[in-house]
Design a protein around this motif. Structure first.
Motif, PDB file in Angstrom:
ATOM      1  N   ARG A 188       1.000  -1.271   0.125  1.00 13.52           N
ATOM      2  CA  ARG A 188      -0.092   0.096   0.047  1.00 13.52           C
ATOM      3  C   ARG A 188       0.830   1.252   0.015  1.00 13.52           C
ATOM      4  N   ASP A 245     -11.625  -0.881  -0.918  1.00 16.24           N
ATOM      5  CA  ASP A 245     -10.962   0.333  -0.596  1.00 16.24           C
ATOM      6  C   ASP A 245     -10.986   1.248  -1.816  1.00 16.24           C
ATOM      7  N   GLY A 293      -8.486   0.024  -4.872  1.00 17.54           N
ATOM      8  CA  GLY A 293      -7.895  -1.242  -4.454  1.00 17.54           C
ATOM      9  C   GLY A 293      -7.364  -2.157  -5.335  1.00 17.54           C
ATOM     10  N   ASP A 339      -7.691  -5.097  -0.514  1.00 24.29           N
ATOM     11  CA  ASP A 339      -8.159  -3.729  -0.898  1.00 24.29           C
ATOM     12  C   ASP A 339      -9.397  -3.482  -1.777  1.00 24.29           C
ATOM     13  N   ARG A 394      -7.838   6.558   3.080  1.00 24.07           N
ATOM     14  CA  ARG A 394      -8.198   4.978   2.452  1.00 24.07           C
ATOM     15  C   ARG A 394      -9.655   4.871   3.164  1.00 24.07           C
TER      16      ARG A 394
END
Length: 239
Positions: free
Chosen positions: A62, A214, A206, A211, A180
């Motif tokens: 990330r 996200d 993501g 993710d 996020r």
């Protein structure tokens, strides 16, 4: 004999305390290996060594994506003072070990108090309730990392708008925010960008199983100057 018995009991209790302290405070890897090595007190929070190693890989990925999104806007010394607004185990800060930055790790007051894990990893941190102001003396921050903070604030008695104002206060002009969170949260924040003089500089979905729900929104805080005022300043500086 009675006095001797009291002394023996006291010494036994002292040695028991020392044993507990040694068990919980020793076993830490030397710096900087302790940043990524599983700390001995992980089991207090139900984490295994394998789980924290997996989390570290997730956050390393990330952070690399964050820097790719930020790279068009930053230089080598642009970011120095960073804050992780929901630090959990400190994996975001640990993933920045190759960067010339320091990170204030904030553990939300109403969540698991993982501050001792953050300290075990050689990081700095604090416990805070984001319905209140954060003491920023003597500095503001170059970057704020807001991971699911807005989703959490919806469950409390304070407003997401108040949190936006607080973030604006503690962020220096031209500083950055990494949000996020879920798509509705990102859309909510985008509605307030103009009023706060913030600019969205990048948005990303993501890109892994962890993710997939996200959305990452990169924001830069602008200077609160009108174009006319900016022009007058430039004119005065060039005289």
């Amino acid at each position: 004999m009675e006095f001797a018995s009291v002394v023996r009991n006291a010494l036994t209790k002292y040695h028991d305390v020392q044993r507990i302290i040694k068990a919980r405070g020793s076993g830490l890897a030397p710096w900087p290996a302790r940043l990524t090595a599983p700390p001995p007190r992980l089991a207090d929070f139900g984490y295994s060594n394998e789980m924290i190693e997996m989390l570290q890989k997730v956050w390393q990925h990330r952070v690399e994506n964050y820097w790719n999104l930020l790279s068009p806007k930053i230089q080598s010394d642009t970011l120095r003072n960073l804050m992780d607004m929901k630090a959990n185990l400190g994996s975001f800060a640990a993933a920045l070990k190759s960067k010339d930055v320091w990170v204030m790790n904030v553990v939300p007051e109403d969540g698991p108090n993982t501050l001792k894990i953050i300290y075990d990893r050689g990081l700095m941190g604090s416990v805070h309730n984001w319905c209140e102001s954060f003491s920023t003396y003597p500095r503001t921050y170059d970057l704020l990392h807001a991971w699911t903070i807005f989703s959490d604030i919806e469950k409390k008695d304070c407003s997401a708008e108040d949190l936006l104002f607080e973030m604006d206060r503690i962020l220096r002009p031209t500083g950055f925010i990494i949000v996020r969170d879920k798509q509705p949260v990102v859309e909510f924040i985008k509605k307030h960008l103009s009023a706060l003089h913030w600019e969205a500089v990048a948005t990303a979905e993501g890109d892994s199983e962890e993710d997939e729900d996200d959305v990452v929104l990169i924001i830069q805080k602008q200077l609160w100057l009108t174009s006319e005022f900016q022009g007058n300043i430039v004119k005065q500086l060039t005289l």
